[in-house]
Design a protein around this motif. Structure first.
Motif, PDB file in Angstrom:
ATOM      1  N   ALA A 136     -23.141 -11.856  -6.599  1.00 37.85           N
ATOM      2  CA  ALA A 136     -22.451 -10.871  -7.430  1.00 37.85           C
ATOM      3  C   ALA A 136     -20.979 -10.781  -7.031  1.00 37.85           C
ATOM      4  N   GLU A 137     -20.698 -10.894  -5.739  1.00 38.19           N
ATOM      5  CA  GLU A 137     -19.314 -10.933  -5.276  1.00 38.19           C
ATOM      6  C   GLU A 137     -18.593 -12.192  -5.777  1.00 38.19           C
ATOM      7  N   VAL A 138     -19.294 -13.312  -5.779  1.00 33.68           N
ATOM      8  CA  VAL A 138     -18.698 -14.539  -6.318  1.00 33.68           C
ATOM      9  C   VAL A 138     -18.297 -14.335  -7.774  1.00 33.68           C
ATOM     10  N   ARG A 139     -19.186 -13.738  -8.562  1.00 36.44           N
ATOM     11  CA  ARG A 139     -18.862 -13.475  -9.963  1.00 36.44           C
ATOM     12  C   ARG A 139     -17.680 -12.521 -10.082  1.00 36.44           C
ATOM     13  N   ARG A 140     -17.605 -11.539  -9.192  1.00 37.35           N
ATOM     14  CA  ARG A 140     -16.499 -10.582  -9.248  1.00 37.35           C
ATOM     15  C   ARG A 140     -15.148 -11.245  -9.056  1.00 37.35           C
ATOM     16  N   VAL A 141     -15.040 -12.161  -8.096  1.00 33.85           N
ATOM     17  CA  VAL A 141     -13.730 -12.733  -7.764  1.00 33.85           C
ATOM     18  C   VAL A 141     -13.354 -13.907  -8.660  1.00 33.85           C
ATOM     19  N   LEU A 142     -14.332 -14.495  -9.350  1.00 40.44           N
ATOM     20  CA  LEU A 142     -14.036 -15.615 -10.241  1.00 40.44           C
ATOM     21  C   LEU A 142     -13.452 -15.125 -11.567  1.00 40.44           C
ATOM     22  N   ARG A 143     -12.496 -15.880 -12.074  1.00 44.39           N
ATOM     23  CA  ARG A 143     -12.045 -15.647 -13.433  1.00 44.39           C
ATOM     24  C   ARG A 143     -13.130 -16.081 -14.418  1.00 44.39           C
ATOM     25  N   PRO A 144     -13.180 -15.505 -15.622  1.00 43.30           N
ATOM     26  CA  PRO A 144     -14.157 -15.979 -16.612  1.00 43.30           C
ATOM     27  C   PRO A 144     -14.022 -17.482 -16.840  1.00 43.30           C
ATOM     28  N   GLY A 145     -15.148 -18.179 -16.776  1.00 42.92           N
ATOM     29  CA  GLY A 145     -15.135 -19.636 -16.891  1.00 42.92           C
ATOM     30  C   GLY A 145     -14.903 -20.356 -15.585  1.00 42.92           C
ATOM     31  N   GLY A 146     -14.657 -19.605 -14.505  1.00 44.19           N
ATOM     32  CA  GLY A 146     -14.423 -20.217 -13.199  1.00 44.19           C
ATOM     33  C   GLY A 146     -15.671 -20.883 -12.651  1.00 44.19           C
ATOM     34  N   GLN A 147     -15.459 -21.804 -11.729  1.00 40.87           N
ATOM     35  CA  GLN A 147     -16.546 -22.621 -11.195  1.00 40.87           C
ATOM     36  C   GLN A 147     -17.069 -22.114  -9.857  1.00 40.87           C
ATOM     37  N   LEU A 148     -18.367 -22.203  -9.691  1.00 38.21           N
ATOM     38  CA  LEU A 148     -19.006 -22.115  -8.380  1.00 38.21           C
ATOM     39  C   LEU A 148     -19.421 -23.524  -7.995  1.00 38.21           C
ATOM     40  N   ARG A 149     -18.901 -24.012  -6.886  1.00 38.89           N
ATOM     41  CA  ARG A 149     -19.320 -25.298  -6.333  1.00 38.89           C
ATOM     42  C   ARG A 149     -20.235 -25.014  -5.136  1.00 38.89           C
ATOM     43  N   PHE A 150     -21.380 -25.678  -5.061  1.00 38.71           N
ATOM     44  CA  PHE A 150     -22.308 -25.387  -3.969  1.00 38.71           C
ATOM     45  C   PHE A 150     -22.898 -26.658  -3.371  1.00 38.71           C
ATOM     46  N   TYR A 151     -23.035 -26.607  -2.057  1.00 39.85           N
ATOM     47  CA  TYR A 151     -23.701 -27.654  -1.276  1.00 39.85           C
ATOM     48  C   TYR A 151     -24.541 -26.923  -0.247  1.00 39.85           C
ATOM     49  N   GLU A 152     -25.850 -26.887  -0.466  1.00 38.04           N
ATOM     50  CA  GLU A 152     -26.742 -26.053   0.316  1.00 38.04           C
ATOM     51  C   GLU A 152     -28.011 -26.812   0.680  1.00 38.04           C
ATOM     52  N   HIS A 153     -28.677 -26.353   1.732  1.00 35.08           N
ATOM     53  CA  HIS A 153     -30.015 -26.867   2.004  1.00 35.08           C
ATOM     54  C   HIS A 153     -31.025 -25.798   1.639  1.00 35.08           C
ATOM     55  N   GLY A 154     -32.270 -26.208   1.374  1.00 34.69           N
ATOM     56  CA  GLY A 154     -33.260 -25.232   0.946  1.00 34.69           C
ATOM     57  C   GLY A 154     -34.658 -25.806   0.871  1.00 34.69           C
ATOM     58  N   ARG A 155     -35.421 -25.258  -0.045  1.00 35.73           N
ATOM     59  CA  ARG A 155     -36.852 -25.520  -0.141  1.00 35.73           C
ATOM     60  C   ARG A 155     -37.152 -26.998  -0.365  1.00 35.73           C
ATOM     61  N   ALA A 156     -38.185 -27.472   0.294  1.00 37.51           N
ATOM     62  CA  ALA A 156     -38.610 -28.870   0.182  1.00 37.51           C
ATOM     63  C   ALA A 156     -39.428 -29.035  -1.092  1.00 37.51           C
ATOM     64  N   GLU A 157     -38.759 -29.221  -2.213  1.00 38.41           N
ATOM     65  CA  GLU A 157     -39.434 -29.338  -3.496  1.00 38.41           C
ATOM     66  C   GLU A 157     -40.342 -30.570  -3.506  1.00 38.41           C
ATOM     67  N   GLY A 158     -41.598 -30.358  -3.938  1.00 34.68           N
ATOM     68  CA  GLY A 158     -42.541 -31.458  -4.073  1.00 34.68           C
ATOM     69  C   GLY A 158     -43.196 -31.901  -2.783  1.00 34.68           C
ATOM     70  N   ARG A 159     -42.916 -31.191  -1.681  1.00 37.02           N
ATOM     71  CA  ARG A 159     -43.513 -31.539  -0.388  1.00 37.02           C
ATOM     72  C   ARG A 159     -44.225 -30.297   0.165  1.00 37.02           C
ATOM     73  N   ARG A 160     -45.504 -30.182  -0.157  1.00 37.10           N
ATOM     74  CA  ARG A 160     -46.235 -28.955   0.143  1.00 37.10           C
ATOM     75  C   ARG A 160     -46.302 -28.671   1.639  1.00 37.10           C
ATOM     76  N   ARG A 161     -46.575 -29.680   2.434  1.00 37.96           N
ATOM     77  CA  ARG A 161     -46.696 -29.449   3.872  1.00 37.96           C
ATOM     78  C   ARG A 161     -45.379 -28.985   4.473  1.00 37.96           C
TER      79      ARG A 161
END
Length: 226
Positions: A136-161
């Protein structure tokens, strides 16, 4: 150029992880070379221009990779040791763009409303107490149409174990050992839930070959503030 006028929506919380900060500095520098993260950083920042806010700047490894059409970067880092290292990186004469390193958190960005063209989140959403509040803070500081660029790690999609292991670790020792990090969050889902549009991304395994860790499952992408 000075940083945008500070208008945080909430009071900033203190963040101190001195042992993890030392570990992260070494790990991130090694991963840049050995695990191919440097190329991912370059892809993350490619084509950016104008005023940029980077959340969780860490030790400043992104700074030298901002393209020359970026006019200024406000780099927000709450952890004192990492912020000091980032400040030294920002003083390098090799940088193509001016970088101001400031104290602050993702949930209370010291940046004015609708004041930037892009926000960069690089390996930070995993460790935030409240991801939706931060977005929500990201949306607040961005101008309308502004970009969020993201590089994150997270859930192991497709790997149940591995996903089960991530959940178990996140409920026990992982956040304690790694500065509040959670290995199995869903950053793409969180970004969509926060109301961003035009979300595009690709999944990466880091490192691409060799052993796989709970933190190996990355996403690299972009989205827009409507």
């Amino acid at each position: 150029m000075s940083a945008p006028a500070a208008q945080p929506a909430h009071e900033s919380r203190p963040v101190r992880h001195p042992l993890f900060a030392r570990f992260y500095e070494r790990l991130s520098e090694s991963a840049d070379v050995r695990a191919g993260v440097r190329a991912h950083r370059e892809e993350l920042l490619s084509g950016l221009e104008g005023e940029v806010v980077e959340i969780g700047a860490g030790n400043g490894l992104n700074f030298a990779r901002y393209p020359s059409r970026v006019t200024h970067v406000t780099a927000v880092e709450p952890e004192p040791r990492l912020r000091a290292t980032a400040s030294r990186a920002a003083e390098s004469n090799a940088l193509r763009v001016p970088v101001s390193v400031v104290d602050g958190t993702a949930e209370a960005l010291p940046v004015a409303d609708a004041s930037c063209d892009a926000v960069v989140c690089s390996l930070v959403l995993c460790s935030l107490p409240d991801v939706q509040e931060a977005l929500a803070e990201v949306r607040r500081v961005l101008r309308p149409g502004g970009q969020l660029r993201f590089y994150e790690h997270g859930r192991a999609e497709g790997r149940r174990r591995m996903a089960r292991l991530q959940r178990a670790l996140d409920a026990t020792v992982w956040p304690l050992l790694f500065g509040g990090c959670h290995s199995g969050r869903d950053p793409v889902g969180e970004i969509g839930a926060a109301g961003f549009t035009d979300v595009t991304f690709r999944r990466l395994l880091v490192p691409e070959s060799g052993p796989t860790f709970p933190s190996s499952f990355h996403v690299l992408g972009r989205a827009r503030r409507p």
